[in-house]
Design an enzyme around this catalytic site. Structure first.
Site, PDB file in Angstrom:
ATOM      1  N   SER A 102      63.460 -17.556  -7.394  1.00 37.48           N
ATOM      2  CA  SER A 102      63.745 -17.942  -6.012  1.00 37.48           C
ATOM      3  C   SER A 102      62.631 -17.415  -5.097  1.00 37.48           C
ATOM      4  O   SER A 102      62.749 -16.326  -4.541  1.00 37.48           O
ATOM      5  CB  SER A 102      65.107 -17.396  -5.565  1.00 37.48           C
ATOM      6  OG  SER A 102      65.373 -17.782  -4.231  1.00 37.48           O
TER       7      SER A 102
ATOM      8  N   GLY B 226      66.527 -22.731  -4.188  1.00 32.92           N
ATOM      9  CA  GLY B 226      65.823 -22.706  -2.921  1.00 32.92           C
ATOM     10  C   GLY B 226      66.364 -21.661  -1.969  1.00 32.92           C
ATOM     11  O   GLY B 226      65.884 -21.525  -0.843  1.00 32.92           O
ATOM     12  N   ASP B 227      67.366 -20.908  -2.429  1.00 30.91           N
ATOM     13  CA  ASP B 227      67.943 -19.831  -1.627  1.00 30.91           C
ATOM     14  C   ASP B 227      68.326 -18.718  -2.597  1.00 30.91           C
ATOM     15  O   ASP B 227      67.804 -18.652  -3.709  1.00 30.91           O
ATOM     16  CB  ASP B 227      69.151 -20.348  -0.826  1.00 30.91           C
ATOM     17  CG  ASP B 227      69.330 -19.624   0.507  1.00 30.91           C
ATOM     18  OD1 ASP B 227      69.222 -18.382   0.506  1.00 30.91           O
ATOM     19  OD2 ASP B 227      69.564 -20.274   1.533  1.00 30.91           O
ATOM     20  N   ASP B 228      69.243 -17.839  -2.204  1.00 30.65           N
ATOM     21  CA  ASP B 228      69.619 -16.730  -3.076  1.00 30.65           C
ATOM     22  C   ASP B 228      70.230 -17.245  -4.372  1.00 30.65           C
ATOM     23  O   ASP B 228      71.022 -18.192  -4.367  1.00 30.65           O
ATOM     24  CB  ASP B 228      70.631 -15.830  -2.367  1.00 30.65           C
ATOM     25  CG  ASP B 228      70.117 -15.329  -1.026  1.00 30.65           C
ATOM     26  OD1 ASP B 228      68.977 -14.842  -0.980  1.00 30.65           O
ATOM     27  OD2 ASP B 228      70.854 -15.450  -0.032  1.00 30.65           O
TER      28      ASP B 228
END
Length: 469
Positions: A282, A249-251
């Protein structure tokens, strides 16, 4: 150990299982069958002593809390630290546990059907002070909950197995985060601080409450889970990340080194970092991000063979006025990108700050950023490169990049401001600010170092563990 020591990380590990059965005689004189499973794997260090979590009262039923069993096991096995080290075997089962701390010269080995389940009870996670290079927690101004698997000032630690699982059960934490019910920052899934000679390999990490520090092989979190970076090398030297598959959900990989005035004062850069054969999904972040917390500096990053699907950007550099320090000598070679918002993204106006006391005169130096051999398809915008007025990003080099635009791509294919650089063999044509004079070094494309870093010289050994069933 000096707390300024940083971490060495190795990912590759091969596990072979050999099962043998024997007839033995029990105390009543009866013959009984015993099976011996031998797990053979490669690691930076083999151990002279071993034990199973069941030897310390562990119960793998998914309901019994095993925090004391894990900590007792580690504490007991720490006596062998100076006698060849020890390994703790976690057999098949679901092992519910809160935070526990590792020791030096130690291996945590997970059976393929073993799952460490993070307890959903705040009391199982001690509260720690904020990281000195950050000054505060990420979720709240106070401290942070201890990570599920934690260690500090350690040497020679291995977390491996034959693809066992560590499950952070992150939805418990995400709901509290979104509801504003957390007084402290969420725990990480694995966090090893101020440590050296670290290997994390052949495990699956899912649903981390927040980020995962150091390394992993397979990391999965819902793409809408908050701040679930896959791997965070933060103020690390001589680190290798390879053969990883991450949904986040992020990098997927976020390279950091401290935040604003706290990171500047702490002064510990991330450097000599290798990222190889990374596959990333992502939709809202980058395959690899450098920053935005980079106030200790980031340099000599070497990334190659990067594959991304439905990911916001390939390699993103993010910083801001007040960060200070530098991101320099970054080398990226061989990216295959599919359905991207941006291929290249740099920004100097990242808004978040630790507090209002950052130095507005602390300007970051972004220079020596090299990309080569890139193929991207279904892209909304080729590049969005935004430096800082009066502090341009310089030394940008892009070569041999073929970018196929999406049917409904942005009207502006490139957007550039306050940047300087050169390009060669890039399609579609980059912005004029990247039309600098090419040097002779560019005859073979943008630079990628040929020297060998120390982390690539570390040799793996053949190790084994025998489990009696």
């Amino acid at each position: 150990m000096d707390t300024k020591e940083t971490m060495k990380n190795i990912l590759l590990c091969i596990v072979t299982i050999i099962t043998l059965s024997f007839l033995t005689t029990n105390a009543q004189g009866r013959k009984v069958s015993q099976s011996y499973e031998t797990y053979e794997y490669t690691a930076i260090t083999c151990r002279s002593h071993s034990a199973s979590i069941t030897d310390f009262g562990g119960v793998g039923d998914g309901k019994t809390l095993n925090t004391k069993a894990f900590q007792s096991a580690v504490d007991h096995l720490s006596q062998y630290s100076s006698d060849g080290g020890a390994q703790l075997f976690v057999p098949a089962g679901k092992w519910l546990t809160g935070s526990f701390s590792l020791t030096s010269h130690f291996t945590l080995f997970l059976h393929k059907d073993a799952t460490l389940l993070a307890a959903q009870d705040l009391e199982e996670y001690p509260v720690l002070k904020a990281l000195p290079s950050y000054g505060r927690g990420r979720d709240a101004a106070g401290g942070r909950f201890a990570s599920l698997v934690f260690g500090t000032n350690l040497s020679d630690v291995i977390i491996t197995g034959n693809n066992g699982t560590i499950d952070g059960q992150g939805s418990f934490w995400w709901q509290k985060f979104h509801g504003g019910k957390l007084k402290y920052t969420r725990p990480y899934l694995i966090e090893l601080m101020f440590s050296d000679t670290i290997q994390i390999s052949n495990i699956t990490l899912i649903d981390s409450p927040s980020n995962i520090l150091v390394k992993g092989v397979t990391i999965i979190a819902p793409v809408k889970s908050p701040n679930t970076d896959g791997i965070n090398p933060d103020s690390c030297t001589n680190t290798r990340i390879e053969d990883c598959y991450i949904i986040s959900g992020d990098d997927c990989v976020a390279v950091k080194s401290g935040w604003d005035e706290y990171g500047i004062a702490f002064g510990m850069p991330t450097k000599h970092l290798i990222i190889r054969r990374l596959t990333c999904v992502s939709p809202y972040s980058a395959a690899i991000a450098l920053g935005s917390e980079m106030s200790g500096g980031i340099e000599d990053v070497r990334a190659e063979d990067i594959t991304a699907y439905q990911t916001e950007s390939g390699v993103r550099i993010k910083t801001a006025v007040g960060r200070g320090a530098f991101v320099r000598n970054v080398y990226v070679r061989g990216m295959s990108l599919h359905t991207m918002k941006w291929v290249f993204w740099m920004t100097g106006n990242y808004k978040a700050h630790a507090d209002s006391h950052y130095d507005p005169h602390a300007l970051p130096e972004i220079t020596g950023i090299n990309y080569r051999d890139i193929v991207a398809e279904n892209v909304s915008m080729a590049g969005r490169l935004e430096g800082i007025s009066g502090d341009p990003f310089t030394g940008i080099c892009i070569s041999n990049a073929t970018i196929s635009m999406a049917v409904k791509h942005k009207k502006a294919i490139w957007m550039c401001s306050d940047v300087e650089g050169v390009t060669s063999g890039v399609d579609p044509k980059p912005c004029d600010l990247l039309d600098g004079k090419q040097s002779e070094k560019m005859d073979g494309g943008c630079e990628f170092p040929s020297d060998v870093l120390e982390i690539d010289n570390v040799e793996l050994k053949s190790c084994s563990y025998q489990n009696v069933t």
